[in-house]
Design an enzyme around this catalytic site. Structure first.
Site, PDB file in Angstrom:
ATOM      1  N   GLU A  14       9.488 -10.924  10.639  1.00  0.00           N
ATOM      2  CA  GLU A  14       9.246  -9.497  10.857  1.00  0.00           C
ATOM      3  C   GLU A  14       8.651  -9.299  12.260  1.00  0.00           C
ATOM      4  OE1 GLU A  14       6.428  -6.099   8.704  1.00  0.00           O
ATOM      5  OE2 GLU A  14       5.833  -8.203   8.657  1.00  0.00           O
TER       6      GLU A  14
ATOM      7  N   LYS B 223      12.307  -1.224   6.590  1.00  0.00           N
ATOM      8  CA  LYS B 223      11.248  -1.508   5.614  1.00  0.00           C
ATOM      9  C   LYS B 223      10.852  -0.247   4.845  1.00  0.00           C
ATOM     10  CE  LYS B 223       6.672  -3.779   5.481  1.00  0.00           C
ATOM     11  NZ  LYS B 223       5.699  -4.480   6.352  1.00  0.00           N
TER      12      LYS B 223
ATOM     13  N   CYS C  63       8.564  -8.240   4.555  1.00  0.00           N
ATOM     14  CA  CYS C  63       7.138  -8.426   4.249  1.00  0.00           C
ATOM     15  C   CYS C  63       6.724  -7.800   2.924  1.00  0.00           C
ATOM     16  CB  CYS C  63       6.285  -7.892   5.407  1.00  0.00           C
ATOM     17  SG  CYS C  63       4.580  -8.523   5.378  1.00  0.00           S
TER      18      CYS C  63
END
Length: 605
Positions: free
Chosen positions: A48, A128, A180
């Protein structure tokens, strides 16, 4: 290797300081890519926000500096990044890369892409969705901050799996990406599992010791806290892989940035049975590699987790209709007996003077298909509830529109919501229903026709309150189009003589979430000040998506002007009507039309 196997690699990256030049980081990534290719890797996952340090930990007020952390335009052709994609194409190795994206429409996302080396193209992009942390930094100067909510918008591309050609004997394996914090949410994995995913790629930056962020003990041993963070990381990767019968690859940005910020390693490759196939040995730059036979996914997908045979979706509605926790009523607040204990049924303790109050259950219905708006409404209204009132959430299912900004949106959202709400109300028997769309929404009258429980929309409720508190009110609207619609609705409600004006913020409904918060609040405050200048004594917020912005408008207009949130107004109005024993009258306009529809052979509606 078996014919349908692929060699997957995670390119773990160690310490990257705030002051490190891009060229230094890029050189490290090129070396990792070379190392992976020399070991026969066919796909390499980078972490990330791999191109820089994890900048969302810092409060960055300088606009120019903030802009510098983002990638602009085509990331495969940018001066800072093109060499990585050129090398991937030269080596014939696919890569998945995480980076901070400045989109063409001005919005910013925490993104990742899958780059297909043989075709030289981006096969898929992911943004995300589960942004952790806070918008404002902690007051403690020593705290580890996580300000992704400040710098990024929640992803808008969903969990979309994709096929990759030229891998695993051209069987086109099915892959998906997450970033994540997404890996902690079971829903993300299941969305991919339901698309038959065979490889999930996940880059991450996870703090080793961040007690403020995690709400843990500030006096805990940092080393032990890091081990706990690693445990949680592996737990969700193994669980997600096992329960969706998929391989997964995760790549960390790790080490100690700027001598202060510790990030865990733990990059690994997990098999479809949840077993770790390969794992990082350091918290430095390192390649983790494993051969993955995709046929190993078949057992889980056809036996233990054969979704088609074993899932029971009729019991899962709560997962998509509710965001925050809604606890069941306490036993002392209900006359129902407790469950059987050792064959004996026990009544809860009863008060000696008055009977327990009847619980009032209000259904908050968001007729658009954007769950985050439903969550904002619940967050605003829940603290205002009396002890005997519970608030339940409903978000319109697809194909309802994600925003209601036109007559077409109104009708489509009403149809989708109505079909889902009738069986829900028959099953749950809510005391009243609040339609959380600031308009004279068609769903309000549809529900009044078919249900006896009281139904109201947030616009009508807010105008009742505004008229009670003032001689003149104003409405802070989103777009100019919605402002025009509000004029008609105010006339319909008979409130035109008391309306000082309606001012548009020049925003779409989804802009309330996606545009920078400072820009949204500024537009709302400007509109509010203009309305006060026209003589408005009370302001109403003209969109359910504005519900958490009431404080900013109040600061702009001062203490003499009241600001009404329609969601809270609607909930409290319905509570009062229910306490009065109010039911929808069925002798006139709101008589049910179900009999007529059935006579026409349209009972399916």
């Amino acid at each position: 290797m078996p014919s349908n196997a692929i060699r997957l690699a995670a390119a773990q990256m160690g310490t990257t300081h705030r002051s490190d030049p891009r060229s230094k980081t890029l050189d490290r990534m090129l070396k990792l890519l070379d190392d992976a290719a020399n070991q026969g890797a066919e796909v390499v996952l980078f972490p990330e926000i791999a191109l820089t340090t994890f900048f969302p930990r810092y409060l960055i007020d300088d606009a120019e500096e903030l802009t510098s952390w983002f990638e602009h335009g085509d990331v495969t052709k940018s001066e800072n990044t093109a060499p990585l994609f050129d090398k991937a194409r030269e080596l014939g190795v696919d890569i998945s890369l995480g980076f901070a994206e400045a989109a063409e429409n001005g919005e910013r996302f925490n993104s990742s892409i899958y780059y297909h080396a043989k075709s030289g193209s981006i096969l898929s992009k992911y943004r995300k969705i589960h942004l952790p942390g806070d918008f404002e930094p902690f007051e403690d100067p020593d705290a580890v901050n996580q300000l992704e909510k400040r710098y990024f918008k929640p992803g808008d591309l969903g969990f979309q799996a994709f096929r990759v050609p030229d891998l695993a004997s051209s069987s086109e394996p099915i892959m998906g990406m997450m970033i994540c914090n997404d890996r902690r949410w079971t829903e993300a994995w299941r969305c991919y599992g339901l698309q038959g995913v065979e490889v999930v790629l996940c880059g991450y930056n996870t703090p080793g010791f961040a007690p403020h962020l995690f709400g843990s003990d500030k006096d805990a041993d940092p080393k032990q806290a890091e081990q706990t963070a690693l445990c949680h990381h592996k737990l969700v990767m193994q669980h997600g892989s096992y329960t969706n019968a998929t391989f997964s690859v995760c790549a960390a940005r790790c080490g100690v940035d700027d001598g202060k910020y510790s990030l865990i390693g733990g990059s690994c490759i997990v098999g479809p049975e949840g077993d770790i196939l390969a794992e990082a040995k350091t918290v430095e730059d390192e390649i983790i590699i494993a051969d993955c036979d995709l046929s190993a996914c078949r057992q889980g997908k056809t036996r233990t987790f054969d979704f088609a045979r074993h899932r029971r979706v009729e019991h899962y509605r709560r997962i998509v209709e509710q965001t925050g926790i809604i606890e069941p009523p306490r036993l002392r607040d209900t006359a129902s007996p407790t469950p059987s204990i050792n064959g004996t049924r026990h009544l809860p303790p009863q008060p000696t003077s008055t009977p327990p109050p009847k619980t009032i259950r209000i259904l908050l219905c968001n007729p658009n298909a954007t769950p985050s708006m439903t969550a904002s409404c619940l967050t605003m209204a829940n603290p205002t509830l009396p002890p005997d009132v519970s608030l339940h959430a409903f978000t319109a299912p697809p194909p309802a529109p994600t925003a209601i900004e036109s007559a077409t949106d109104n009708v489509l959202s009403a149809a989708a919501s109505f079909r889902a709400l009738l069986p829900l109300q028959n099953r749950e028997n809510y005391s009243a229903i609040l339609v959380a769309c600031y308009s004279d929404h068609a769903l309000i009258r549809m529900l009044r026709e078919e249900l006896e429980c009281p139904v109201i929309g947030i616009m009508e409720a807010s105008l009742f309150v505004a008229r009670t508190l003032s001689a003149r009110f104003g409405i802070v609207a989103t777009s100019q189009r919605s402002a025009i619609g509000h004029v008609d609705a105010v006339r319909h409600y008979g409130m035109q003589p008391f309306c000082a004006g309606i001012e548009s913020c020049g925003l779409g409904v989804l802009d309330l979430e996606r545009k920078p918060r400072e820009e949204v609040l500024g537009a709302m405050q400007d509109a509010a000040v203009r309305l006060v200048g026209k003589g408005a004594e009370v302001l109403t917020l003209g969109c359910a998506g504005m519900t958490d912005m009431k404080g900013a408008v109040e600061r702009a207009v001062g203490g003499d002007v009241r600001v009404v949130d329609g969601v809270v107004a609607g909930v409290q109005h319905l509570v009062g009507v229910v306490r009065m024993g109010g039911r929808t009258a069925k002798g006139g306009l709101y008589a049910s039309s179900a009999v007529g529809r059935r006579a026409r052979g349209q009972g399916y509606i």
